[in-house]
Scaffold this motif. Structure first.
Motif, PDB file in Angstrom:
ATOM      1  N   GLU A   1       0.825  -1.204   0.000  1.00 39.47           N
ATOM      2  CA  GLU A   1       0.000   0.000   0.000  1.00 39.47           C
ATOM      3  C   GLU A   1       0.863   1.259   0.000  1.00 39.47           C
ATOM      4  OE1 GLU A   1      -3.454   2.138   2.753  1.00 39.47           O
ATOM      5  OE2 GLU A   1      -2.673   0.142   3.252  1.00 39.47           O
ATOM      6  N   GLN A   2       1.913   1.272   0.852  1.00 44.17           N
ATOM      7  CA  GLN A   2       2.776   2.445   0.926  1.00 44.17           C
ATOM      8  C   GLN A   2       3.591   2.604  -0.360  1.00 44.17           C
ATOM      9  OE1 GLN A   2       2.401   0.241   3.296  1.00 44.17           O
ATOM     10  NE2 GLN A   2       1.452   1.424   4.955  1.00 44.17           N
TER      11      GLN A   2
ATOM     12  N   ALA B   1       1.396   3.980  -3.008  1.00 44.17           N
ATOM     13  CA  ALA B   1       1.114   5.394  -2.723  1.00 44.17           C
ATOM     14  C   ALA B   1       2.303   6.267  -3.093  1.00 44.17           C
ATOM     15  CB  ALA B   1       0.760   5.574  -1.248  1.00 44.17           C
ATOM     16  N   ALA B   2       3.536   5.757  -2.847  1.00 43.41           N
ATOM     17  CA  ALA B   2       4.731   6.520  -3.216  1.00 43.41           C
ATOM     18  C   ALA B   2       4.800   6.697  -4.733  1.00 43.41           C
ATOM     19  CB  ALA B   2       5.976   5.822  -2.689  1.00 43.41           C
TER      20      ALA B   2
ATOM     21  N   SER C   1       2.279   9.337  -5.813  1.00 39.20           N
ATOM     22  CA  SER C   1       2.710  10.694  -5.488  1.00 39.20           C
ATOM     23  C   SER C   1       3.782  11.170  -6.457  1.00 39.20           C
ATOM     24  CB  SER C   1       3.229  10.746  -4.050  1.00 39.20           C
ATOM     25  OG  SER C   1       2.218  10.400  -3.131  1.00 39.20           O
TER      26      SER C   1
ATOM     27  N   GLU D   1       5.711  13.921  -0.283  1.00 39.43           N
ATOM     28  CA  GLU D   1       4.716  12.901   0.082  1.00 39.43           C
ATOM     29  C   GLU D   1       5.192  11.516  -0.345  1.00 39.43           C
ATOM     30  OE1 GLU D   1       1.347  11.328   1.737  1.00 39.43           O
ATOM     31  OE2 GLU D   1       2.144  13.366   1.888  1.00 39.43           O
TER      32      GLU D   1
ATOM     33  N   ARG E   1       7.770  10.277   2.094  1.00 38.93           N
ATOM     34  CA  ARG E   1       7.159   9.804   3.345  1.00 38.93           C
ATOM     35  C   ARG E   1       6.580   8.395   3.159  1.00 38.93           C
ATOM     36  NH1 ARG E   1       5.666  15.357   4.091  1.00 38.93           N
ATOM     37  NH2 ARG E   1       3.763  15.074   2.891  1.00 38.93           N
ATOM     38  N   ASN E   2       5.866   8.176   2.070  1.00 36.86           N
ATOM     39  CA  ASN E   2       5.291   6.850   1.829  1.00 36.86           C
ATOM     40  C   ASN E   2       6.389   5.796   1.634  1.00 36.86           C
ATOM     41  OD1 ASN E   2       2.650   7.814   1.928  1.00 36.86           O
ATOM     42  ND2 ASN E   2       2.684   8.411  -0.229  1.00 36.86           N
TER      43      ASN E   2
ATOM     44  N   GLU F   1       7.787   4.766   4.978  1.00 33.46           N
ATOM     45  CA  GLU F   1       6.910   3.835   5.684  1.00 33.46           C
ATOM     46  C   GLU F   1       7.016   2.431   5.084  1.00 33.46           C
ATOM     47  OE1 GLU F   1       3.022   5.408   5.611  1.00 33.46           O
ATOM     48  OE2 GLU F   1       3.496   7.175   6.837  1.00 33.46           O
TER      49      GLU F   1
END
Length: 866
Positions: free
Chosen positions: A729-730, A733-734, A737, A773, A776-777, A780
């Protein structure tokens, strides 16, 4: 097959539907013919049952009665002429019309030809049998009782509604007085002599019951002011009269004392008397309605997020219905220095609606006014607050004006606090615009010495440029520009205060600086608690990153060469720090905080000396994104420089203005550019805003700004394709972004090609935010991957290897590979069960709005994180 037999069977089955159809036709014709008659009868019955004939003049009663009689006779005669009793044939024809093929009429037909032919006879018999079957399924036809075409104004419904009201609220005893009205005689009450009735109705807001005067003797009656008195006198006019001294009526308001129906309000104490046979007298005491009382309860409390909580108490004899508050500037108490030296621009007082208690009695209650004035220009200045309350009678009461300093959000970052002060001066008077611009220009002259978050430099310069353009306008600084710049300064200050840091060490340093500033400025207990929570979270995050970046051999070497400190000892230091601040021992708290800062700095230096091992793909991607972000910031700074020179070409040679000096002192190179004193390949310093630096380590080479923006976009695409964490998921998302960042870079490249520097700067800002962003993803995703790897390694290494692994605080790693525990507290599926229980408990507590605001904010941060 006998045709007569089919006809007989059909006739037997049609008996019932034919009878019902005929009855319906009778009802239909009766309603159509006589509906005006029963409508008139309903209207007359309504008048009688409600006793309206008793109050109407005799002539009017006779006229209405005569019209009703004539109308009833007229419509009855017309209805008799119109009404026709339906015959059996008519009913059968209507019933037959509803059936397919008219089977009833078909059964009455005879065979015209082919009577001697057996085949023809058989066909005819089959036809009759089929018609008999259809007739057997006949159903009664419903009557047509619709009168809308004959009664377009629905008078029949009016009459029916009136009779229903009369039956509910009227009385059959009024029928007995019809004869007296017809003969012109008096009603029965006259024969019995004069009589009276009376009521006193207090105002509805008092909640007190009505008083029936017939049941009350002549003792004193205490009633609220404004109570309504209603008196009815029956019998011969003049036999009874009213004498009262409570209404204070005068002039045209006074009615004759013998008026049969009288009503007035009680405005003063006095006497009410009914004079005559069977009369009474009462002494009336008026209960005055006191105005409400409202006052502040204690001092205002400011929460850590800037909201003010001011308790207040309101009282009234019957209840408060509304309340308001007014906060006005106490100009005489303002220290008129610096930006406050000028005369302030007119500004309306702050008007607030006070919260009223929802449940319970409003006669005496305590509530709390909660408001956030953080963005108001009067924050931190002396003001006066005045509360007012209104009761149901319209009376108002005010509190004594109370002096206070308008509370609002406090900023502990020195730069953020300075920007908020300049924002206040700008809103105080537009004449401060030039002074505010000078201060901001001084702040941004050497940004590396003051501005720690590079992403705030460009918005601050844009706000400065907007302010300078507004000041230079022919009409001076306008109110719209004033509000626009003030809003920009607020957003920048909030961003500086809250930060947008992904690096744990920077977050830790920022938390320490804010706490140190709060100690010096005398922060409240709530603010100290919030800052301590922020420091604990930053320290825990920093320790987790240190633990993840060190391998077992390095941790063992670190534990052998350095002095260890346990997590319990660190927690004791934090608790001791908070205790010192709450006790007001600021000097000792500052000393302890400095010791803690030095300890964490030493720990960071040790960690930095050991970070010489190879990097993982995730670390390489993170480093590449960081470099891309720095280069994008540099391009944005150069675009901003060109934007300035586009509006002011006489500022000097392009790239040589000292006001455009980069973060590292290189002229015209932006905040993050490294160069040889701003030298470009051509050998001339800062020649041309669209000339870049040489390509080094895969960075954009020389060329126009649009070409370098395109090269940066290609590098970002390469990093995005090789990004680890696919399928998580992360990780996804990265990638999303970074895709948004790439599209923003494309738009920035197009804008640069068209020399639209303002549009390019906006798109570059969006690209940088999207890259942050994505980082950050990605962080994680890397953390989750490392936790899974550590969990797998912990099962293989066993107790022996795990005993020697220590984190920078000297804590041994548990068997699951995580630091900070000596043993596994849960095994197997219990881990997930316990995690689910904790998450459900956090959600339950966060939904309880009765909990303190600080606790709710903390729970929301937990839910956002996990």
């Amino acid at each position: 097959m006998d045709p007569d037999a089919a006809h007989v069977r059909a006739q037997k089955r049609l008996v019932r539907p034919l009878r019902l159809t005929r009855i319906g036709m009778v009802a239909e014709r009766f309603v159509h013919a006589f509906w005006p008659v029963w409508s008139i009868l309903f209207a007359v019955a309504t008048v009688v049952l409600l006793g309206l004939h008793e109050t109407a003049p005799l002539e009017i009663a006779w006229i209405i009665a005569l019209l009703a009689l004539v109308g009833s006779i007229w419509f009855a005669i017309a209805g008799i002429r119109k009404f026709r009793w339906p015959s059996r044939e008519e009913a059968m024809a209507r019933l037959d019309a509803t059936l397919p093929g008219n089977p009833i009429q078909a059964l009455k037909d005879s065979q015209a030809i082919g009577t001697g032919d057996e085949a023809s006879a058989a066909v005819w018999a089959a036809h009759l049998e089929r018609m008999a079957g259809r007739a057997a399924g006949a159903k009664a036809v419903q009557p047509d009782l619709n009168l809308s075409r004959r009664d377009p104004f629905a008078l029949r419904y009016v009459a029916a509604t009136a009779i229903a009201v009369a039956l509910l609220f009227g009385s059959l005893w009024h029928v007995a007085t019809v004869g007296d009205v017809v003969t012109g005689g008096k009603v029965a009450t006259t024969a019995a002599g004069p009589s009276w009735e009376g009521w006193i109705e207090p105002p509805a807001y008092t909640g007190k019951p009505s008083l029936y005067l017939n049941d009350i003797d002549g003792e004193g009656i205490a009633v609220p002011v404004g109570s309504r008195v209603t008196l009815r006198l029956y019998g011969e006019v003049g036999a009874l009269s009213v004498d009262e001294t409570v209404s204070a009526r005068a002039g045209e308001e006074v009615v004759p004392a013998s008026e049969p129906s009288q009503g007035f309000e009680i405005n003063q104490s006095g006497r009410i008397a009914i004079l005559g046979e069977g009369g009474k007298a009462w002494s009336i005491d008026v209960l005055a309605d006191q105005p409400p009382i409202i006052s502040l309860e204690g001092t205002a409390e400011m929460e850590a997020n800037g909201r003010m909580s001011q308790p207040f108490r309101a009282q009234d004899d019957y209840g408060v219905v509304a309340g308001s508050g007014v906060i006005d500037l106490d100009l005489a108490a303002v220290e008129r220095v610096y930006g406050l030296a000028l005369a302030p621009e007119p500004r309306d007082p702050i008007e607030l609606d006070l919260p009223m208690t929802i449940a319970g009695d409003r006669a005496d209650f305590v509530e709390t006014l909660v408001e956030d004035f953080s963005k108001h220009p009067w924050v931190g200045l002396p003001v006066t607050i005045t509360l007012s309350a209104v009761d149901a009678a319209g009376q108002s009461g005010q509190s004594v004006p109370t002096e206070m300093v308008l509370p609002g959000r406090r900023f502990f970052e020195p730069l953020a606090a300075a920007l908020i002060e300049q924002r206040r001066d700008l809103l105080w008077a537009r004449g401060n615009g030039k002074r505010v611009a000078q201060v901001i220009r001084a702040v941004t002259h050497r940004p590396d010495d003051i501005i720690r978050d590079g992403s705030t430099f460009l918005p601050l310069r844009v706000a400065l440029r907007r302010l300078e353009v507004g000041i230079a306008a022919p009409d001076g600084l306008s109110a719209d520009v004033q509000e626009e710049v003030a809003e920009a300064l607020w957003n920048i200050a909030v961003k500086i205060e809250e930060g947008d840091l992904s690096n744990a060490l920077e977050r830790l340093r920022r938390a320490q600086d804010r706490l140190s500033e709060a100690i010096r400025n005398g922060a409240t207990d709530e603010e100290i608690a919030q800052l301590m929570d922020e420091l604990r979270e930053a320290m825990q995050e920093y320790m987790r990153q240190l633990a993840q970046q060190q391998d077992p051999d390095q941790q063992q070497q670190l534990s052998e060469n350095t002095q260890e400190i346990t997590g319990d000892q660190l927690q004791e230091m934090l608790d001791r720090l908070q205790q010192l601040m709450e006790e007001g021992r600021t000097a000792e708290a500052q000393q302890l905080l400095e010791q803690l800062r030095q300890m964490m700095e030493n720990m960071q230096v040790t960690q930095g000396q050991q970070g010489q091992s190879g990097q993982s793909p995730g670390e390489q991607a993170m480093q590449g994104l960081a470099e891309t972000l720095r280069d994008q910031q540099g391009l944005s700074d150069e675009a901003f420089r060109d934007l300035q020179e586009q509006f002011n070409p006489n500022r000097g040679q392009q790239g040589e203005s000292g006001e455009n000096e980069g973060r590292n002192g290189d002229m015209g190179r932006g905040q993050s550019h490294e160069g040889q004193n701003g030298q470009q390949p051509g050998g001339q310093q800062g020649q041309g805003g669209n000339q870049g630096r040489q390509a080094q380590d895969g960075q954009p080479g020389e060329g126009s700004l649009s070409e370098r923006q395109g090269q940066l976009r290609q590098r970002l695409d390469s990093l995005r394709q090789n990004l680890p964490g696919a399928g998580t998921e992360q990780g996804d998302a990265a990638r999303e972004s970074l895709g948004d960042a790439g599209r923003a870079m494309d738009r920035a490249e197009d804008a640069l090609e068209n020399d639209d520097f303002a549009g390019a700067i906006d798109e570059q800002s969006r690209a940088m935010e999207a890259i942050r962003e994505g980082m950050r993803n990605l962080g994680e995703a890397m953390a989750q991957e490392q936790q899974r790897q550590q969990g797998g390694q912990g099962q293989q290494t066993g107790q022996a290897d795990g005993a020697d692994q220590r984190d920078p605080l000297g804590r041994r790693a548990g068997t699951s590979g995580s630091f900070g525990t000596e043993e596994n507290l849960l095994q197997g599926d219990d881990i997930y069960r316990r995690a689910r229980e904790l998450l459900d408990e956090i959600r339950r507590r966060s939904s309880d709005r009765e909990r303190p605001e600080l606790e709710l904010d903390y729970l929301e941060r937990l839910l956002d994180r996990f």
